[in-house]
Design a protein around this motif. Structure first.
Motif, PDB file in Angstrom:
ATOM      1  N   ASP A 163     107.688  78.231  32.466  1.00 34.00           N
ATOM      2  CA  ASP A 163     108.500  78.962  31.745  1.00 34.00           C
ATOM      3  C   ASP A 163     109.927  78.399  31.450  1.00 34.00           C
ATOM      4  O   ASP A 163     111.022  79.221  31.112  1.00 34.00           O
ATOM      5  N   LYS A 166     105.388  80.798  25.125  1.00 36.76           N
ATOM      6  CA  LYS A 166     104.993  82.066  25.733  1.00 36.76           C
ATOM      7  C   LYS A 166     106.208  83.046  26.077  1.00 36.76           C
ATOM      8  O   LYS A 166     106.328  84.147  25.753  1.00 36.76           O
ATOM      9  N   VAL A 167     107.214  82.445  26.756  1.00 33.15           N
ATOM     10  CA  VAL A 167     108.339  83.359  27.065  1.00 33.15           C
ATOM     11  C   VAL A 167     109.348  83.085  25.745  1.00 33.15           C
ATOM     12  O   VAL A 167     110.254  83.911  25.782  1.00 33.15           O
ATOM     13  N   LYS A 185     108.333  84.059  23.160  1.00 36.31           N
ATOM     14  CA  LYS A 185     107.882  85.177  22.573  1.00 36.31           C
ATOM     15  C   LYS A 185     108.217  85.285  20.955  1.00 36.31           C
ATOM     16  O   LYS A 185     108.660  86.368  20.440  1.00 36.31           O
ATOM     17  N   ILE A 218     116.502  81.468  28.930  1.00 35.14           N
ATOM     18  CA  ILE A 218     115.453  80.609  29.381  1.00 35.14           C
ATOM     19  C   ILE A 218     115.963  79.237  30.165  1.00 35.14           C
ATOM     20  O   ILE A 218     116.849  78.618  29.570  1.00 35.14           O
TER      21      ILE A 218
END
Length: 253
Positions: free
Chosen positions: A120, A169-170, A172, A196
């Motif tokens: 991530d 994915k993170v 979004k 992030i």
């Protein structure tokens, strides 16, 4: 047929490679073949090329995913389309790789290793040059590094490198608003503001001799667009970026 070297590990981490391309028919096939030694999880985005790119990609149509559209829209738009295709195919992260022969597919393993260690996270290629870096590239990189630090209070030594792993994915649904080269700066800064983690990954980069170099960077127009974006981000950093990073830091603790 032997399975590509990184196929199993990349599938386990749901990682693919996204390769935007525009009029790089001289190097495209070689770069694709190089990547296919490591993974078949490859999405090539044909950004309205007018050379033999479409014909070259057709020969790989049963082995890779191809996204094409008729008019050149710029690297940012190509990344946007590539990321959307990756998410639709179930990938959680995408390694971006240029098609001009500057990047080496062997460095994909370094990204996979780092992704396994730091899930991530956004991973930034940090160049080890093979051949001398053109002076204009060196200046642009130092210029970009300075503004990135000002806008995020984070230090990176190679913010201009397009060899990256984006944690889709993170992120979004985060996609660039800008359509050309400034999109990579935009995504980097916005990811930092979103909290992030960002880590450098040492990679090799080859700079062809001056007469053999193919670039679609427009020094006047593209540098102006990047400068405008940097100016905007300085204001946004005060109003949104720094408060957002503080909030994410508090929430993570």
């Amino acid at each position: 047929m032997t399975e590509p070297v990184l196929q199993t590990r990349m599938e386990a981490e749901h990682i693919c490679v996204v390769m935007p391309t525009y009029n790089n028919c001289g190097t495209l096939a070689g770069v694709i073949d190089d990547v296919l030694c490591y993974t078949t999880s490859l999405i090539v985005v044909n950004d309205g090329s007018t050379d033999q790119t479409a014909e070259i990609l057709e020969t790989y149509s049963n082995r890779i995913t191809i996204v094409s559209y008729p008019v050149n829209r710029g690297k940012g738009f190509a990344l946007k389309r590539g990321f959307s295709a990756a998410v639709e195919s179930g990938y959680h992260a995408a390694i971006t790789l240029d098609s001009d022969g500057q990047h080496f597919a062997r460095d994909l393993e370094r990204f996979v290793e780092m992704a396994e260690q730091y899930p991530d996270s956004l991973l930034m290629g940090q160049r080890t040059t093979e051949g001398s870096m053109p002076s204009k590239n060196s200046f642009a990189n130092k210029f970009s590094n300075f503004w990135f630090t000002l806008q995020t209070a984070k230090k990176l030594n190679d913010t201009q490198n397009g060899f990256r792993l984006y944690p889709l994915k993170v992120m979004k649904g985060m996609r660039p608003y800008s359509y050309r080269y400034e999109a990579e700066l935009e995504l980097l800064v916005r990811s930092a503001w979103k909290g992030i983690p960002i880590y450098p990954v040492p990679v090799h980069v080859y700079y062809a001799p001056e007469g053999e170099r193919v670039t679609h960077f427009r020094p006047g127009k593209d540098f102006f667009r990047i400068s405008l974006l940097n100016t905007l981000f300085v204001f946004l950093a005060v109003l949104y970026g720094y408060p957002s990073m503080l909030w994410h830091k508090i929430m993570d603790n």
